[in-house]
Design a protein around this motif. Structure first.
Motif, PDB file in Angstrom:
ATOM      1  N   UNK A   1       0.824  -1.214   0.000  1.00  0.00           N
ATOM      2  CA  UNK A   1       0.000   0.000   0.000  1.00  0.00           C
ATOM      3  C   UNK A   1       0.854   1.257   0.000  1.00  0.00           C
ATOM      4  N   UNK A   2       1.926   1.249   0.789  1.00  0.00           N
ATOM      5  CA  UNK A   2       2.811   2.423   0.832  1.00  0.00           C
ATOM      6  C   UNK A   2       3.555   2.579  -0.492  1.00  0.00           C
ATOM      7  N   UNK A   3       3.954   1.455  -1.052  1.00  0.00           N
ATOM      8  CA  UNK A   3       4.655   1.505  -2.342  1.00  0.00           C
ATOM      9  C   UNK A   3       3.715   2.017  -3.434  1.00  0.00           C
TER      10      UNK A   3
ATOM     11  N   UNK B   1      -4.548  -8.256  -4.982  1.00  0.00           N
ATOM     12  CA  UNK B   1      -3.739  -8.648  -3.825  1.00  0.00           C
ATOM     13  C   UNK B   1      -2.645  -9.653  -4.183  1.00  0.00           C
ATOM     14  N   UNK B   2      -2.664 -10.157  -5.401  1.00  0.00           N
ATOM     15  CA  UNK B   2      -1.679 -11.143  -5.843  1.00  0.00           C
ATOM     16  C   UNK B   2      -0.310 -10.474  -5.951  1.00  0.00           C
ATOM     17  N   UNK B   3       0.677 -11.053  -5.267  1.00  0.00           N
ATOM     18  CA  UNK B   3       2.013 -10.465  -5.203  1.00  0.00           C
ATOM     19  C   UNK B   3       2.695 -10.411  -6.569  1.00  0.00           C
ATOM     20  N   UNK B   4       2.496 -11.423  -7.395  1.00  0.00           N
ATOM     21  CA  UNK B   4       3.123 -11.471  -8.723  1.00  0.00           C
ATOM     22  C   UNK B   4       2.573 -10.359  -9.613  1.00  0.00           C
ATOM     23  N   UNK B   5       1.256 -10.191  -9.587  1.00  0.00           N
ATOM     24  CA  UNK B   5       0.629  -9.132 -10.391  1.00  0.00           C
ATOM     25  C   UNK B   5       1.053  -7.762  -9.885  1.00  0.00           C
ATOM     26  N   UNK B   6       1.116  -7.593  -8.552  1.00  0.00           N
ATOM     27  CA  UNK B   6       1.527  -6.309  -7.985  1.00  0.00           C
ATOM     28  C   UNK B   6       2.965  -5.965  -8.371  1.00  0.00           C
ATOM     29  N   UNK B   7       3.867  -6.940  -8.328  1.00  0.00           N
ATOM     30  CA  UNK B   7       5.255  -6.668  -8.712  1.00  0.00           C
ATOM     31  C   UNK B   7       5.355  -6.276 -10.177  1.00  0.00           C
ATOM     32  N   UNK B   8       4.579  -6.919 -11.039  1.00  0.00           N
ATOM     33  CA  UNK B   8       4.560  -6.551 -12.451  1.00  0.00           C
ATOM     34  C   UNK B   8       4.017  -5.127 -12.632  1.00  0.00           C
ATOM     35  N   UNK B   9       2.959  -4.804 -11.902  1.00  0.00           N
ATOM     36  CA  UNK B   9       2.396  -3.451 -11.995  1.00  0.00           C
ATOM     37  C   UNK B   9       3.374  -2.401 -11.477  1.00  0.00           C
ATOM     38  N   UNK B  10       4.087  -2.713 -10.390  1.00  0.00           N
ATOM     39  CA  UNK B  10       5.065  -1.762  -9.862  1.00  0.00           C
ATOM     40  C   UNK B  10       6.197  -1.531 -10.862  1.00  0.00           C
ATOM     41  N   UNK B  11       6.633  -2.608 -11.529  1.00  0.00           N
ATOM     42  CA  UNK B  11       7.667  -2.459 -12.552  1.00  0.00           C
ATOM     43  C   UNK B  11       7.155  -1.604 -13.718  1.00  0.00           C
ATOM     44  N   UNK B  12       5.921  -1.853 -14.136  1.00  0.00           N
ATOM     45  CA  UNK B  12       5.333  -1.056 -15.228  1.00  0.00           C
ATOM     46  C   UNK B  12       5.192   0.416 -14.823  1.00  0.00           C
TER      47      UNK B  12
END
Length: 135
Positions: free
Chosen positions: A4-6, A47-58
């Motif tokens: 959430x903070x990220x 809430x899926x960690x894999x999807x969130x990491x991909x979104x953060x990279x994008x």
């Protein structure tokens, strides 16, 4: 850092990069902000960690793209300009569609109904190839 903070940090950075990419011109700033809000609203329940990491990279790649658009008037700046133009046109057509109060043939109505398909496909393909999250 919690997701959430990220996400909040990325939202703020995208907000600032979006403002600078359109050189703080008034109508374009509103359109960029509208697109950023829509993008975060679309994925707010993920809430899926894999999807969130991909979104953060994008998001990181998009921030770099917008910062480059702010620095030089090249391909990146032109893409941001077209995105703002299309947001203006879509907002205008949502308020008053071109076929409002008119009788149209089915063929013409379908043409208007699918007028953004090519644009959306182009943006989607650019996002996939450059790992961005433009709208």
């Amino acid at each position: 850092m919690s997701p959430n903070k990220k996400a909040l940090s990325l939202f703020r950075r995208l907000w600032r990069a979006g403002d600078s990419s359109v050189l703080c011109s008034k109508p374009a700033v509103y359109y960029i902000r509208q697109r950023i809000r829509e993008g975060f609203d679309e994925y707010k329940n993920v809430r899926n960690e894999i999807i969130l990491n991909d979104l953060f990279e994008r998001c990181e790649n998009t921030i770099k793209f917008l910062e480059t658009a702010a620095i030089r008037k090249g391909f990146e700046h032109r893409v941001v300009y077209v995105l703002c133009e299309m947001t203006y046109i879509q907002n205008k057509y949502k308020k008053w569609p071109p076929h409002y109060n008119k009788r149209m043939s089915l063929e013409l109505y379908n043409s208007h109904a699918h007028s953004y398909d090519d644009y959306n496909l182009t943006v989607m393909m650019m996002n996939d190839s450059l790992k961005l999250c433009l709208r």
